[in-house]
Scaffold this motif. Structure first.
Motif, PDB file in Angstrom:
ATOM      1  N   VAL A 174       0.857  -1.190   0.000  1.00  0.00           N
ATOM      2  CA  VAL A 174       0.000   0.000   0.000  1.00  0.00           C
ATOM      3  C   VAL A 174       0.895   1.242   0.000  1.00  0.00           C
ATOM      4  O   VAL A 174       1.901   1.287   0.709  1.00  0.00           O
ATOM      5  CB  VAL A 174      -0.914   0.014   1.255  1.00  0.00           C
ATOM      6  N   ASP A 175       0.556   2.201  -0.839  1.00  0.00           N
ATOM      7  CA  ASP A 175       1.287   3.471  -0.864  1.00  0.00           C
ATOM      8  C   ASP A 175       0.703   4.396   0.197  1.00  0.00           C
ATOM      9  O   ASP A 175      -0.460   4.789   0.108  1.00  0.00           O
ATOM     10  CB  ASP A 175       1.168   4.131  -2.239  1.00  0.00           C
ATOM     11  N   PHE A 176       1.523   4.715   1.196  1.00  0.00           N
ATOM     12  CA  PHE A 176       1.046   5.572   2.283  1.00  0.00           C
ATOM     13  C   PHE A 176       2.213   6.336   2.892  1.00  0.00           C
ATOM     14  O   PHE A 176       3.376   5.950   2.736  1.00  0.00           O
ATOM     15  CB  PHE A 176       0.331   4.743   3.368  1.00  0.00           C
ATOM     16  N   VAL A 177       1.881   7.421   3.579  1.00  0.00           N
ATOM     17  CA  VAL A 177       2.866   8.185   4.346  1.00  0.00           C
ATOM     18  C   VAL A 177       2.380   8.233   5.792  1.00  0.00           C
ATOM     19  O   VAL A 177       1.216   8.552   6.043  1.00  0.00           O
ATOM     20  CB  VAL A 177       3.023   9.627   3.798  1.00  0.00           C
ATOM     21  N   VAL A 178       3.277   7.902   6.719  1.00  0.00           N
ATOM     22  CA  VAL A 178       2.928   7.940   8.139  1.00  0.00           C
ATOM     23  C   VAL A 178       2.950   9.390   8.614  1.00  0.00           C
ATOM     24  O   VAL A 178       3.923  10.117   8.383  1.00  0.00           O
ATOM     25  CB  VAL A 178       3.927   7.110   8.978  1.00  0.00           C
ATOM     26  N   ILE A 179       1.878   9.802   9.248  1.00  0.00           N
ATOM     27  CA  ILE A 179       1.806  11.148   9.828  1.00  0.00           C
ATOM     28  C   ILE A 179       1.455  10.969  11.311  1.00  0.00           C
ATOM     29  O   ILE A 179       1.363   9.852  11.797  1.00  0.00           O
ATOM     30  CB  ILE A 179       0.752  12.021   9.098  1.00  0.00           C
ATOM     31  N   GLY A 180       1.262  12.038  12.035  1.00  0.00           N
ATOM     32  CA  GLY A 180       0.782  11.934  13.416  1.00  0.00           C
ATOM     33  C   GLY A 180       1.827  11.445  14.403  1.00  0.00           C
ATOM     34  O   GLY A 180       3.034  11.542  14.178  1.00  0.00           O
ATOM     35  N   GLY A 181       1.334  10.891  15.501  1.00  0.00           N
ATOM     36  CA  GLY A 181       2.186  10.553  16.634  1.00  0.00           C
ATOM     37  C   GLY A 181       3.252   9.519  16.321  1.00  0.00           C
ATOM     38  O   GLY A 181       4.377   9.603  16.821  1.00  0.00           O
ATOM     39  N   ILE A 182       2.913   8.541  15.488  1.00  0.00           N
ATOM     40  CA  ILE A 182       3.912   7.523  15.156  1.00  0.00           C
ATOM     41  C   ILE A 182       5.046   8.151  14.333  1.00  0.00           C
ATOM     42  O   ILE A 182       6.215   7.768  14.483  1.00  0.00           O
ATOM     43  CB  ILE A 182       3.262   6.334  14.417  1.00  0.00           C
ATOM     44  N   ALA A 183       4.719   9.120  13.514  1.00  0.00           N
ATOM     45  CA  ALA A 183       5.780   9.842  12.789  1.00  0.00           C
ATOM     46  C   ALA A 183       6.703  10.517  13.802  1.00  0.00           C
ATOM     47  O   ALA A 183       7.929  10.487  13.662  1.00  0.00           O
ATOM     48  CB  ALA A 183       5.174  10.855  11.832  1.00  0.00           C
ATOM     49  N   LEU A 200       5.277  17.891  10.448  1.00  0.00           N
ATOM     50  CA  LEU A 200       4.374  17.430  11.510  1.00  0.00           C
ATOM     51  C   LEU A 200       4.081  18.571  12.486  1.00  0.00           C
ATOM     52  O   LEU A 200       2.937  18.760  12.917  1.00  0.00           O
ATOM     53  CB  LEU A 200       5.011  16.246  12.235  1.00  0.00           C
ATOM     54  N   ILE A 201       5.100  19.334  12.805  1.00  0.00           N
ATOM     55  CA  ILE A 201       4.911  20.479  13.696  1.00  0.00           C
ATOM     56  C   ILE A 201       3.969  21.499  13.044  1.00  0.00           C
ATOM     57  O   ILE A 201       3.066  22.024  13.703  1.00  0.00           O
ATOM     58  CB  ILE A 201       6.279  21.114  14.036  1.00  0.00           C
ATOM     59  N   ALA A 232       1.404  18.533  22.619  1.00  0.00           N
ATOM     60  CA  ALA A 232       2.532  17.817  21.995  1.00  0.00           C
ATOM     61  C   ALA A 232       3.583  18.751  21.424  1.00  0.00           C
ATOM     62  O   ALA A 232       4.759  18.382  21.323  1.00  0.00           O
ATOM     63  CB  ALA A 232       1.995  16.905  20.882  1.00  0.00           C
ATOM     64  N   LEU A 233       3.185  19.954  21.052  1.00  0.00           N
ATOM     65  CA  LEU A 233       4.087  20.835  20.298  1.00  0.00           C
ATOM     66  C   LEU A 233       5.416  21.151  20.997  1.00  0.00           C
ATOM     67  O   LEU A 233       6.474  21.088  20.339  1.00  0.00           O
ATOM     68  CB  LEU A 233       3.357  22.122  19.913  1.00  0.00           C
ATOM     69  N   PRO A 234       5.433  21.492  22.283  1.00  0.00           N
ATOM     70  CA  PRO A 234       6.733  21.791  22.901  1.00  0.00           C
ATOM     71  C   PRO A 234       7.717  20.628  22.783  1.00  0.00           C
ATOM     72  O   PRO A 234       8.895  20.829  22.508  1.00  0.00           O
ATOM     73  CB  PRO A 234       6.372  22.064  24.370  1.00  0.00           C
ATOM     74  N   LEU A 235       7.207  19.419  22.965  1.00  0.00           N
ATOM     75  CA  LEU A 235       8.063  18.231  22.868  1.00  0.00           C
ATOM     76  C   LEU A 235       8.597  18.056  21.445  1.00  0.00           C
ATOM     77  O   LEU A 235       9.779  17.760  21.238  1.00  0.00           O
ATOM     78  CB  LEU A 235       7.244  17.002  23.285  1.00  0.00           C
ATOM     79  N   LEU A 236       7.720  18.248  20.472  1.00  0.00           N
ATOM     80  CA  LEU A 236       8.136  18.070  19.074  1.00  0.00           C
ATOM     81  C   LEU A 236       9.145  19.137  18.667  1.00  0.00           C
ATOM     82  O   LEU A 236      10.134  18.848  17.993  1.00  0.00           O
ATOM     83  CB  LEU A 236       6.916  18.110  18.140  1.00  0.00           C
ATOM     84  N   LEU A 249       8.948   7.970  15.347  1.00  0.00           N
ATOM     85  CA  LEU A 249       9.985   7.534  14.402  1.00  0.00           C
ATOM     86  C   LEU A 249      11.068   8.594  14.217  1.00  0.00           C
ATOM     87  O   LEU A 249      12.189   8.276  13.819  1.00  0.00           O
ATOM     88  CB  LEU A 249       9.351   7.181  13.050  1.00  0.00           C
ATOM     89  N   HIS A 250      10.723   9.839  14.498  1.00  0.00           N
ATOM     90  CA  HIS A 250      11.726  10.904  14.426  1.00  0.00           C
ATOM     91  C   HIS A 250      12.468  11.076  15.757  1.00  0.00           C
ATOM     92  O   HIS A 250      13.247  12.008  15.916  1.00  0.00           O
ATOM     93  CB  HIS A 250      11.073  12.235  14.036  1.00  0.00           C
ATOM     94  N   GLY A 251      12.174  10.217  16.704  1.00  0.00           N
ATOM     95  CA  GLY A 251      12.926  10.227  17.948  1.00  0.00           C
ATOM     96  C   GLY A 251      12.274  10.996  19.077  1.00  0.00           C
ATOM     97  O   GLY A 251      12.891  11.150  20.139  1.00  0.00           O
ATOM     98  N   ALA A 252      11.059  11.477  18.882  1.00  0.00           N
ATOM     99  CA  ALA A 252      10.395  12.216  19.949  1.00  0.00           C
ATOM    100  C   ALA A 252       9.960  11.248  21.060  1.00  0.00           C
ATOM    101  O   ALA A 252       9.397  10.197  20.760  1.00  0.00           O
ATOM    102  CB  ALA A 252       9.179  12.956  19.409  1.00  0.00           C
TER     103      ALA A 252
END
Lengths: 77, 207
Positions: free
Chosen positions: B18-27, B132-133, B147-151, B30-33
Motif C-alpha cells: 500500500v502506498d502511504f505516508v505515516v503522519i501523526g504521533g507515530i511519525a 508534523l509540527i 505535543a508541540l513543545p516536545l516536538l 519515528l523521528h525520535g520524539a
C-alpha cells in the motif's frame, strides 16, 4: 460538536468529515477523534492496574519492534 | 479494545504494498520524539490500484469505521475514494486513514518530501518532523498544543546533533588533522632544505 443524525444512511459515517465523504446530506462531527480518545480512556479506566500494564506493554513491544525495523533509534546521517 | 500495535499495522500495509505516508504521533516517535500515541495515522494514495490493496488490508484487519452511534460499518470503496479522515477500529488497534492532510496536501505531494526509513526489506515513508509540527500548529487542538513543545524540542535537539556531527566530521576529515603522512609530506621540503643546504653550511662553518 455536531452530532450526526442520519443513522439509517450507512454512507454517513458518524464522526467523519462530511467534506471527506462527499455527502452533503450528512452532518458530521469532526470530534470523532476526541470521542475515540475518550473511548480509550474509558477502556483503560475499566481495566485493573495489571490489565493496563499488559495493554501498555503490548503497545510498547510493538513500538520497539517498529523502531528496530526502521532503525529509527539511530539518527539519519 | 485491542492493544494498539503499530508495527503490526505497518507490516500489513507494507506487505500489501500500500502506498502511504505515516503522519501523526507515530511519525513523531519515528523521528525520535519521546512521545506516546495510541493510533496510526496515514495519508494514502487514491489510485485505483492502491485502493484495491488498501481494501484487502482493511479486510485482513477486520477494520470497522469508528461510529459515534456504535454502528459496525465496514469501509466502502466510496469512503476510501473520499479525501477526508476515516477513523477505524482494527484488530491491532486504531488506524486513522485519510486521502489528504488538513491543508489538502495529498499523498503525491507528501511523498516528494517525506523521509524514507528502511522497514525490513521494504521502506516506509514518514512525514518530516518540521511538517508534523506545522500540521499540529494548524490543527491547534488541545492535544496538539500539548505535543508541540516536545516536538519542537526534539527538532531543535536533532538540529543541534546534526550540527555537532557536521563539526565533528569537518574536524576529523580535515586533511592535516587526519593524515600524519600529509604533515610529513608538507614538512619534507623544509627538511630537505635543512639537510642539504643549511646543514653543510653549519657543518662547514664548524669545520
Amino acid at each position: 460538536m455536531t452530532v450526526h443524525t442520519h443513522q439509517d444512511d450507512p454512507s454517513c459515517l458518524h464522526g467523519s468529515s462530511s467534506e471527506g465523504l462527499g455527502n452533503s446530506a450528512c452532518t458530521e462531527s469532526d470530534d470523532a477523534d476526541d470521542a475515540h480518545d475518550i473511548d480509550l480512556i474509558d477502556d483503560m479506566l475499566a481495566r485493573s492496574p495489571e490489565e493496563r500494564l499488559m495493554y501498555l506493554a503490548e503497545t510498547l513491544r510493538s513500538l520497539e519492534a517498529l523502531l528496530a525495523a526502521t532503525n529509527a533509534a539511530i539518527p539519519a546521517e | 479494545m485491542p492493544p494498539f500495535q503499530p508495527n503490526e499495522l505497518i507490516a500489513i500495509l507494507t506487505s500489501h504494498q500500500v502506498d502511504f505516508v505515516v503522519i501523526g504521533g507515530i511519525a513523531a516517535v519515528l523521528h525520535g520524539a519521546p512521545y506516546t500515541t495510541f493510533d496510526l495515522d496515514v495519508v494514502y494514495s487514491r489510485t485505483e490500484e492502491n485502493l484495491l490493496r488498501l481494501e484487502a488490508v482493511l479486510v485482513e484487519l477486520d477494520a470497522e469505521v469508528y461510529d459515534l452511534t456504535d454502528r459496525h460499518l465496514k469501509v466502502s470503496r466510496a469512503h476510501l475514494e473520499a479525501l477526508g479522515p476515516k477513523f477505524l477500529r482494527t484488530r491491532y488497534g486504531r488506524l486513522d486513514i485519510r486521502g489528504q492532510l488538513d491543508d489538502a496536501t495529498d499523498w503525491d505531494q507528501l511523498l516528494a518530501d517525506a523521509e524514507v526509513l528502511p522497514y525490513g526489506k521494504d521502506t516506509v515513508h514518514v512525514l518530516r518532523l518540521e511538517q508534523l509540527i506545522e500540521v499540529k500548529e494548524r490543527l491547534a487542538r488541545d492535544k496538539d498544543h500539548a505535543a508541540l513543545p516536545l516536538l519542537r524540542a526534539t527538532l531543535a535537539r536533532r538540529s543541534e546533533g546534526e550540527r555537532d556531527r557536521y563539526r565533528l566530521t569537518t574536524l576529523t576529515s580535515t586533511p592535516l588533522s587526519r593524515k600524519s603522512t600529509i604533515w610529513r609530506a608538507a614538512a619534507r621540503p623544509a627538511l630537505t632544505l635543512a639537510s642539504r643546504v643549511w646543514a653543510p653550511i653549519f657543518l662547514g662553518v664548524e669545520k
